[in-house]
Design a protein around this motif. Sequence first.
Motif, PDB file in Angstrom:
ATOM      1  N   ILE A 159      48.471  41.067  39.937  1.00 40.37           N
ATOM      2  CA  ILE A 159      48.034  39.720  39.570  1.00 40.37           C
ATOM      3  C   ILE A 159      47.113  39.238  40.675  1.00 40.37           C
ATOM      4  O   ILE A 159      47.496  39.220  41.845  1.00 40.37           O
ATOM      5  CB  ILE A 159      49.226  38.757  39.382  1.00 40.37           C
ATOM      6  N   ASP A 165      43.922  35.364  37.363  1.00 43.78           N
ATOM      7  CA  ASP A 165      44.211  33.934  37.289  1.00 43.78           C
ATOM      8  C   ASP A 165      42.974  33.197  36.780  1.00 43.78           C
ATOM      9  O   ASP A 165      41.926  33.188  37.429  1.00 43.78           O
ATOM     10  CB  ASP A 165      44.596  33.445  38.687  1.00 43.78           C
ATOM     11  N   VAL A 194      52.561  32.168  41.350  1.00 44.43           N
ATOM     12  CA  VAL A 194      52.673  32.844  40.060  1.00 44.43           C
ATOM     13  C   VAL A 194      53.960  32.409  39.367  1.00 44.43           C
ATOM     14  O   VAL A 194      55.030  32.434  39.967  1.00 44.43           O
ATOM     15  CB  VAL A 194      52.654  34.378  40.242  1.00 44.43           C
ATOM     16  N   ASN A 239      47.588  28.918  44.154  1.00 50.86           N
ATOM     17  CA  ASN A 239      48.542  29.017  43.056  1.00 50.86           C
ATOM     18  C   ASN A 239      49.738  29.910  43.351  1.00 50.86           C
ATOM     19  O   ASN A 239      49.605  30.938  43.994  1.00 50.86           O
ATOM     20  CB  ASN A 239      47.841  29.542  41.795  1.00 50.86           C
ATOM     21  N   SER A 241      49.717  30.318  36.681  1.00 47.63           N
ATOM     22  CA  SER A 241      50.241  29.506  37.788  1.00 47.63           C
ATOM     23  C   SER A 241      51.312  28.520  37.342  1.00 47.63           C
ATOM     24  O   SER A 241      51.320  28.063  36.206  1.00 47.63           O
ATOM     25  CB  SER A 241      49.113  28.777  38.500  1.00 47.63           C
ATOM     26  N   ALA A 295      45.503  36.116  41.969  1.00 52.32           N
ATOM     27  CA  ALA A 295      45.721  34.683  41.817  1.00 52.32           C
ATOM     28  C   ALA A 295      44.891  33.892  42.814  1.00 52.32           C
ATOM     29  O   ALA A 295      44.625  34.349  43.925  1.00 52.32           O
ATOM     30  CB  ALA A 295      47.199  34.357  42.019  1.00 52.32           C
TER      31      ALA A 295
END
Length: 160
Positions: A66, A120, A74, A72, A159, A68
Motif C-alpha cells: 500500500i 492511496d 491505513v 494517512n 485512509s 499511502a
Amino acid sequence: MENALKPASQRVQTFLSERGKALKVKQMPASTRTASEAAEAIGCTVGQIAKSLIFEDKASGNPVLIVASGTNMVSMDKVKVNAGLDLKKSNADFVREQVGFAIGGVPPIAHKQNVITLLDADLKQFEVIWAAAGTPNSVFELTPQDLDDLTQGRWVEISQ
C-alpha cells in the motif's frame, strides 16, 4: 560531489532507468525513514511523501503493497471494503524476505517479486510526490502518474 548509491538504491535507480523514466534517486544527508523525517529532509509537505507499507494477505500469505500519503493511516476496514483484501500487519523479516528491502526504505518499485499494489487516492492531489528508494536516507521524486505507470497499482480510498 555525488556519492555512489548503495546497492538497494542502485536497484531502484536501475528499475527506473530500465523503464525509461528520467527520475533520479537522491541520497539525503538526513534520515528519511519516516514520512515526517522525509518531508523535513526534502522540504515538502508530509502529505507528499508516498510511504510504502507492506502487509500480508490473510488468504494467500502474499505481500501486498500500500502506497499511502504520509499523513494517512491505513484503514484495514476500508482496504477490505474497497479492494476486497483482508490484510494483516507484517513484520520486518517478512518485508525483507518478500520484497528485498528493509522497513524504513521500502520503495514502491523494484521488489524481489510482483506484489499486489494499492495506491492511496489522496496522493493524486499533488503535482509532485516523493518515495523511498531502498534505504532509510534515499528518495526519488515522481508524479502520481509516474507512480501509476511504474507500479500498475489500483487507486483506492484506504485512509482512516
